[in-house]
Design an enzyme around this catalytic site. Sequence first.
Site, PDB file in Angstrom:
ATOM      1  N   ARG A 137     -57.520  -3.231 -97.355  1.00  0.00           N
ATOM      2  CA  ARG A 137     -58.515  -2.627 -96.471  1.00  0.00           C
ATOM      3  C   ARG A 137     -58.136  -1.180 -96.169  1.00  0.00           C
ATOM      4  O   ARG A 137     -56.963  -0.806 -96.235  1.00  0.00           O
ATOM      5  CB  ARG A 137     -58.596  -3.375 -95.130  1.00  0.00           C
ATOM      6  CG  ARG A 137     -59.296  -4.721 -95.169  1.00  0.00           C
ATOM      7  CD  ARG A 137     -59.351  -5.318 -93.766  1.00  0.00           C
ATOM      8  NE  ARG A 137     -60.254  -6.456 -93.669  1.00  0.00           N
ATOM      9  CZ  ARG A 137     -59.858  -7.732 -93.736  1.00  0.00           C
ATOM     10  NH1 ARG A 137     -58.585  -8.015 -93.930  1.00  0.00           N
ATOM     11  NH2 ARG A 137     -60.746  -8.707 -93.615  1.00  0.00           N
TER      12      ARG A 137
ATOM     13  N   LYS B 162     -77.511  -4.673 -91.466  1.00  0.00           N
ATOM     14  CA  LYS B 162     -77.070  -3.285 -91.308  1.00  0.00           C
ATOM     15  C   LYS B 162     -77.887  -2.338 -92.187  1.00  0.00           C
ATOM     16  O   LYS B 162     -78.249  -1.233 -91.773  1.00  0.00           O
ATOM     17  CB  LYS B 162     -75.575  -3.171 -91.629  1.00  0.00           C
ATOM     18  CG  LYS B 162     -74.656  -3.848 -90.625  1.00  0.00           C
ATOM     19  CD  LYS B 162     -74.743  -3.202 -89.252  1.00  0.00           C
ATOM     20  CE  LYS B 162     -73.714  -3.756 -88.291  1.00  0.00           C
ATOM     21  NZ  LYS B 162     -73.808  -3.128 -86.954  1.00  0.00           N
TER      22      LYS B 162
ATOM     23  N   ARG C  19     -48.692 -17.142 -89.011  1.00  0.00           N
ATOM     24  CA  ARG C  19     -48.759 -17.745 -90.341  1.00  0.00           C
ATOM     25  C   ARG C  19     -50.158 -17.597 -90.943  1.00  0.00           C
ATOM     26  O   ARG C  19     -51.158 -17.837 -90.271  1.00  0.00           O
ATOM     27  CB  ARG C  19     -48.416 -19.245 -90.275  1.00  0.00           C
ATOM     28  CG  ARG C  19     -47.030 -19.547 -89.714  1.00  0.00           C
ATOM     29  CD  ARG C  19     -45.941 -19.201 -90.736  1.00  0.00           C
ATOM     30  NE  ARG C  19     -44.621 -19.568 -90.226  1.00  0.00           N
ATOM     31  CZ  ARG C  19     -43.814 -18.744 -89.559  1.00  0.00           C
ATOM     32  NH1 ARG C  19     -44.232 -17.494 -89.305  1.00  0.00           N
ATOM     33  NH2 ARG C  19     -42.633 -19.143 -89.151  1.00  0.00           N
TER      34      ARG C  19
ATOM     35  N   TYR D 211     -75.143 -10.293 -92.650  1.00  0.00           N
ATOM     36  CA  TYR D 211     -74.631  -9.184 -91.842  1.00  0.00           C
ATOM     37  C   TYR D 211     -74.913  -7.850 -92.529  1.00  0.00           C
ATOM     38  O   TYR D 211     -75.456  -6.915 -91.922  1.00  0.00           O
ATOM     39  CB  TYR D 211     -73.132  -9.360 -91.609  1.00  0.00           C
ATOM     40  CG  TYR D 211     -72.489  -8.230 -90.843  1.00  0.00           C
ATOM     41  CD1 TYR D 211     -72.696  -8.088 -89.474  1.00  0.00           C
ATOM     42  CD2 TYR D 211     -71.662  -7.299 -91.483  1.00  0.00           C
ATOM     43  CE1 TYR D 211     -72.104  -7.049 -88.767  1.00  0.00           C
ATOM     44  CE2 TYR D 211     -71.072  -6.272 -90.788  1.00  0.00           C
ATOM     45  CZ  TYR D 211     -71.285  -6.141 -89.437  1.00  0.00           C
ATOM     46  OH  TYR D 211     -70.706  -5.109 -88.742  1.00  0.00           O
TER      47      TYR D 211
ATOM     48  N   SER E 177     -71.885  -0.309 -91.057  1.00  0.00           N
ATOM     49  CA  SER E 177     -70.687  -0.989 -91.560  1.00  0.00           C
ATOM     50  C   SER E 177     -70.553  -0.712 -93.043  1.00  0.00           C
ATOM     51  O   SER E 177     -71.553  -0.482 -93.742  1.00  0.00           O
ATOM     52  CB  SER E 177     -70.792  -2.494 -91.325  1.00  0.00           C
ATOM     53  OG  SER E 177     -69.777  -3.194 -92.015  1.00  0.00           O
TER      54      SER E 177
END
Length: 248
Positions: A135, A75, A126, A71, A41
Amino acid sequence: VDLAVLSQRHSLAMQVNLGGTLNILEAARLFGLKRVVYFSSIAVLPGLVYEPVDVNHPVLLATEGPGESFYGAGKVASEAFCWAYREEFGLDFIALRPSAVYGFGQGFPIFIKPMVENSVRGLPTRFETGREFPRDYTHVDDVAQLAVRAADVPVEEVEDRVFYAATGQPLVTAGQVAEIVKELIPGADIKIGSGLSEQDLIEIRYRGVLSIKNAQEKLGFEPRFANVRDGIADYIKTYRRYLAESNG
């Protein structure tokens, strides 16, 4: 700080990311597989030192580690064990670092899922904040393409073992995604507020333009959906087909 939540995240990072990876590596060793393609990632990255971010960008600095806490740490550790198995047992691997994967069937919403799926179904969407959050949105088909290329490339043709599964294009904000969806689905009711959440402020530090040069040169990777508008149009078409077939 909710210590119970932190403990759960720590446990998941260890059991799923690191423990799961170790199980796969050990199984590959025992069965004599030639290569493991590991899905890492971009969350391994700390605050960015430079852009575009290439595969030699550091993941551990003297001042900070991975930007995505447990996380990201899981990784990084998993990538390290891939290297260890290669050195100790000759088990080849290629690690892919996907960025903001989207498309039909995606789990994590990253703004785009509810925007597309609600709009196709005629429902409003919304968000209180996030309009400016950027991103490198990467279509799932392009990630799959790169994974196949990573699995198939002869070992003698590539030295690099880490690649970004991304478009390599300028980042796209959630607000820009909303405008694209509204253009492709006239009448789409999407509203997204300005500002960034607490989590966004952490994550934005490792969001930058990603270099896919080594994937292009060494694996022949060319994203089919480098233009996010084309990828969103494909997502809309696929989701409409899914709804039509499931209702039929």
